[in-house]
Design an enzyme around this catalytic site. Structure first.
Site, PDB file in Angstrom:
ATOM      1  N   GLY A  43      29.074 -16.230  25.275  1.00  0.00           N
ATOM      2  CA  GLY A  43      29.166 -15.411  26.857  1.00  0.00           C
ATOM      3  C   GLY A  43      31.106 -15.279  26.715  1.00  0.00           C
ATOM      4  O   GLY A  43      31.397 -14.453  27.744  1.00  0.00           O
ATOM      5  N   ARG A  74      33.432 -10.506  27.146  1.00  0.00           N
ATOM      6  CA  ARG A  74      33.778 -10.125  28.432  1.00  0.00           C
ATOM      7  C   ARG A  74      33.405 -10.440  29.551  1.00  0.00           C
ATOM      8  O   ARG A  74      33.662 -11.821  29.771  1.00  0.00           O
ATOM      9  CB  ARG A  74      32.182  -8.751  28.490  1.00  0.00           C
ATOM     10  CG  ARG A  74      30.906  -9.576  28.317  1.00  0.00           C
ATOM     11  CD  ARG A  74      29.870  -8.717  29.061  1.00  0.00           C
ATOM     12  NE  ARG A  74      29.421  -8.245  28.157  1.00  0.00           N
ATOM     13  CZ  ARG A  74      28.185  -7.707  28.367  1.00  0.00           C
ATOM     14  NH1 ARG A  74      27.461  -6.856  29.681  1.00  0.00           N
ATOM     15  NH2 ARG A  74      27.883  -6.850  27.116  1.00  0.00           N
ATOM     16  N   SER A 110      28.334 -22.012  39.923  1.00  0.00           N
ATOM     17  CA  SER A 110      28.380 -20.271  40.705  1.00  0.00           C
ATOM     18  C   SER A 110      28.574 -21.548  41.855  1.00  0.00           C
ATOM     19  O   SER A 110      27.777 -22.207  42.433  1.00  0.00           O
ATOM     20  CB  SER A 110      27.225 -19.817  40.574  1.00  0.00           C
ATOM     21  OG  SER A 110      27.325 -19.274  41.344  1.00  0.00           O
ATOM     22  N   TYR A 169      18.661 -17.975  40.440  1.00  0.00           N
ATOM     23  CA  TYR A 169      20.283 -17.673  39.079  1.00  0.00           C
ATOM     24  C   TYR A 169      20.938 -19.741  40.394  1.00  0.00           C
ATOM     25  O   TYR A 169      21.109 -20.306  39.555  1.00  0.00           O
ATOM     26  CB  TYR A 169      21.142 -16.689  39.921  1.00  0.00           C
ATOM     27  CG  TYR A 169      22.238 -17.057  39.543  1.00  0.00           C
ATOM     28  CD1 TYR A 169      22.453 -16.032  38.070  1.00  0.00           C
ATOM     29  CD2 TYR A 169      23.117 -17.354  41.004  1.00  0.00           C
ATOM     30  CE1 TYR A 169      23.696 -16.567  38.409  1.00  0.00           C
ATOM     31  CE2 TYR A 169      24.641 -17.051  40.466  1.00  0.00           C
ATOM     32  CZ  TYR A 169      25.237 -16.514  39.153  1.00  0.00           C
ATOM     33  OH  TYR A 169      26.030 -16.848  38.742  1.00  0.00           O
ATOM     34  N   LYS A 212      21.766 -21.897  38.633  1.00  0.00           N
ATOM     35  CA  LYS A 212      23.565 -22.773  38.721  1.00  0.00           C
ATOM     36  C   LYS A 212      23.513 -24.649  39.677  1.00  0.00           C
ATOM     37  O   LYS A 212      24.197 -24.834  38.540  1.00  0.00           O
ATOM     38  CB  LYS A 212      24.324 -21.624  39.738  1.00  0.00           C
ATOM     39  CG  LYS A 212      24.360 -20.719  38.663  1.00  0.00           C
ATOM     40  CD  LYS A 212      25.064 -21.153  37.594  1.00  0.00           C
ATOM     41  CE  LYS A 212      25.471 -19.378  36.473  1.00  0.00           C
ATOM     42  NZ  LYS A 212      26.114 -19.434  35.752  1.00  0.00           N
TER      43      LYS A 212
END
Length: 251
Positions: free
Chosen positions: A15, A18, A145, A158, A162
């Protein structure tokens, strides 16, 4: 080699075209690493990043890889190894967003979220871990996260992914550390990236008001924590999760 230098090291960042991933690619290259990174259907930005880094005298190498797909991951890492050097550093940074109330999360939504974050971290790590152990050196940095700790409405899939990455990091660190392979994680708070900007203005305003620092982070404020864990400066970190999050979670 000492301190924050990555001279002579080969790093892979998933990833990396960006956002936080690109900031890591640039910082690693500036500190002497040979950096390979992957992206999904982001050829234009990857080409621009590579051109910018080549002009700066710190060339990088971007290519396609869907981290949730076993064959794609194997092909990407085969390409990295064909370039001539074993992987010393792996940063599992690839991720996706998508907020939905729990009742609206489909099985496909769940599988895709777990697939990119947790399965992707597993698949990429599997490509390098045993080789690092055999060589007696390696650094693996996984991206969790702050929501792994506090949760959030409309992000059950999500947060679950995480939190799984935090557990994976801790477990694998026991197997790696005796062989010189240090496995750690980063758990950023809200950062100015496309994932954050895809959320509603109402949500972003609410979230910013919750942060003691009063603002969202920037990708280049997260990347130095990754450099620490990837370099000799972080040689006593084992199974840890650093959380640059503006005070959203204090642990």
């Amino acid at each position: 080699m000492s301190g924050f230098s990555l001279a002579g090291r080969t790093a892979v960042v998933t990833g990396g075209s960006r956002g936080i991933g690109a900031a890591i690619v640039e910082l690693f290259a500036a500190h002497g690493a040979t950096v390979h990174y992957c992206h999904v259907d982001d050829e234009a930005r990857a080409a621009a990043l590579d051109a910018r880094m080549a002009e700066a005298g710190t060339p990088t190498h971007g290519s396609f890889c869907d981290v949730s797909d076993e064959a794609s991951v194997a092909a990407f890492f085969a390409g990295v190894e064909a370039a001539g050097a074993p992987v010393d550093i792996l940063v599992n940074c690839a991720g996706i967003g998508g907020d939905k109330p729990f009742g609206a999360i489909s099985i496909a939504d769940w599988d895709r979220m777990i697939g990119v974050h947790l399965r992707g971290t597993f698949l990429a790590t599997r490509q390098v871990f045993d080789k690092m152990v055999a060589r007696g050196y390696g650094r693996i940095v996984n991206f969790a996260s702050q929501l792994a700790y506090k949760g959030a409405p409309h992000l059950a899939h999500y947060c679950a992914a995480k939190a799984g990455i935090v557990g994976f990091t801790r477990a694998l660190s026991y197997e790696g550390a005796p062989h010189g392979v240090l496995v750690n994680a980063i758990a950023p708070g809200p950062v100015e990236t496309e994932l954050l900007m895809a959320l509603t203005d109402e949500w972003r305003s609410m979230k910013k008001a919750q942060l003691p620092i009063g603002r969202f982070g920037l990708p280049n404020e997260i990347a130095p924590a990754v450099l620490l864990l990837a370099s000799e400066a972080g040689s006593y970190f084992v199974g840890q999760t650093l959380s640059p999050n503006g005070g959203d979670v204090m642990i």
